[in-house]
Design a protein around this motif. Structure first.
Motif, PDB file in Angstrom:
ATOM      1  N   LEU A 177       1.096  -1.514  -0.056  1.00 55.68           N
ATOM      2  CA  LEU A 177      -0.041  -0.214   0.157  1.00 55.68           C
ATOM      3  C   LEU A 177       0.787   1.042  -0.436  1.00 55.68           C
ATOM      4  O   LEU A 177       1.942   1.137   0.547  1.00 55.68           O
ATOM      5  CB  LEU A 177      -0.533   0.276   1.405  1.00 55.68           C
ATOM      6  N   GLY A 184       0.296   5.458   0.277  1.00 52.53           N
ATOM      7  CA  GLY A 184      -0.941   6.492   0.398  1.00 52.53           C
ATOM      8  C   GLY A 184      -2.647   5.594   0.401  1.00 52.53           C
ATOM      9  O   GLY A 184      -3.794   6.047  -0.302  1.00 52.53           O
ATOM     10  N   GLY A 185      -2.350   4.200   0.789  1.00 54.14           N
ATOM     11  CA  GLY A 185      -3.736   3.710   0.921  1.00 54.14           C
ATOM     12  C   GLY A 185      -4.558   3.021   0.040  1.00 54.14           C
ATOM     13  O   GLY A 185      -5.256   2.353  -0.126  1.00 54.14           O
ATOM     14  N   GLN A 186      -3.494   3.424  -1.469  1.00 49.89           N
ATOM     15  CA  GLN A 186      -3.741   2.360  -2.511  1.00 49.89           C
ATOM     16  C   GLN A 186      -3.111   1.066  -2.775  1.00 49.89           C
ATOM     17  O   GLN A 186      -1.482   1.293  -2.538  1.00 49.89           O
ATOM     18  CB  GLN A 186      -3.847   3.645  -3.531  1.00 49.89           C
ATOM     19  N   THR A 241       3.816   0.219   2.903  1.00 54.82           N
ATOM     20  CA  THR A 241       2.604  -0.495   4.244  1.00 54.82           C
ATOM     21  C   THR A 241       1.728  -1.495   3.524  1.00 54.82           C
ATOM     22  O   THR A 241       1.580  -2.071   2.308  1.00 54.82           O
ATOM     23  CB  THR A 241       2.158  -0.076   4.968  1.00 54.82           C
ATOM     24  N   GLU A 280      -1.491  -4.085   4.826  1.00 55.26           N
ATOM     25  CA  GLU A 280      -2.620  -4.128   6.189  1.00 55.26           C
ATOM     26  C   GLU A 280      -2.806  -6.215   5.814  1.00 55.26           C
ATOM     27  O   GLU A 280      -3.923  -6.224   6.620  1.00 55.26           O
ATOM     28  CB  GLU A 280      -4.340  -4.012   5.567  1.00 55.26           C
ATOM     29  N   SER A 314      -9.346  -6.722   5.584  1.00 53.15           N
ATOM     30  CA  SER A 314      -9.652  -5.797   5.417  1.00 53.15           C
ATOM     31  C   SER A 314     -10.354  -5.644   3.825  1.00 53.15           C
ATOM     32  O   SER A 314      -9.454  -6.250   3.262  1.00 53.15           O
ATOM     33  CB  SER A 314      -8.670  -4.509   5.449  1.00 53.15           C
ATOM     34  N   ARG A 341      -8.402  -3.794   1.228  1.00 58.80           N
ATOM     35  CA  ARG A 341      -7.187  -3.407   1.227  1.00 58.80           C
ATOM     36  C   ARG A 341      -6.016  -4.755   0.912  1.00 58.80           C
ATOM     37  O   ARG A 341      -5.155  -5.128   0.200  1.00 58.80           O
ATOM     38  CB  ARG A 341      -6.579  -2.145   1.668  1.00 58.80           C
TER      39      ARG A 341
END
Length: 153
Positions: free
Chosen positions: A44, A46-48, A83, A85, A114, A116
């Motif tokens: 990941l 920026g959350g993507q 990162t 998840e 999740s 993601r």
């Protein structure tokens, strides 16, 4: 003279018709870059989910790319703010062909993952299995899928 002209005309049309026709420049895909021994992981940023090429030292390790994903980003990847998840300790227990693609059995329940984490696992599994197969995730009695990676490979 007329016969020689006809022979020349006939020869000229035969020779002109068997050559390669001119065309515009035909471009190919860019040359592959990166290390020869590497694995594709989806971390990941920026959350993507983003595609990350991780070089491997020596031979491919006996673990699956999803196992590497669960271990988290290495030092270089953390410096680039990647990162994950995917819960630590998530491991691939089995991979089997299914009528609609591939079934990947994980060591964790898949309903608690999740969205993601699911994208990370599905995209990483898709790339490691070589293609656009749909992925069904199983784990601890739960099932998710069949799923497709939402990102281009």
């Amino acid at each position: 003279m007329r016969k020689a002209w006809l022979v020349a005309l006939l020869l000229g049309s035969v020779v002109a018709g068997c050559g390669v026709r001119p065309s515009a420049v035909i471009t190919g895909a860019p040359a592959p870059t990166g290390p020869a021994n590497a694995v594709v992981l989806y971390f990941l940023s920026g959350g993507q989910a983003v595609r990350v090429l991780r070089p491997l030292a020596g031979e491919l390790p006996p673990v699956s790319p999803v196992d590497l994903l669960a271990a988290g980003p290495d030092e270089s990847e953390r410096e680039r703010h990647y990162t994950t998840e995917v819960p630590p300790g998530t491991a691939v227990l089995d991979q089997k062909p299914a009528p609609n693609g591939i079934t990947v059995t994980l060591s964790v329940g898949v309903t608690g993952l999740s969205a993601r984490a699911v994208d990370q696992i599905v995209c990483t599994a898709r790339d490691s299995l070589g293609g656009g197969a749909q992925i069904t995730l199983r784990g601890e009695g739960s099932v998710r899928g069949p799923l497709s990676c939402p990102l281009p490979g």
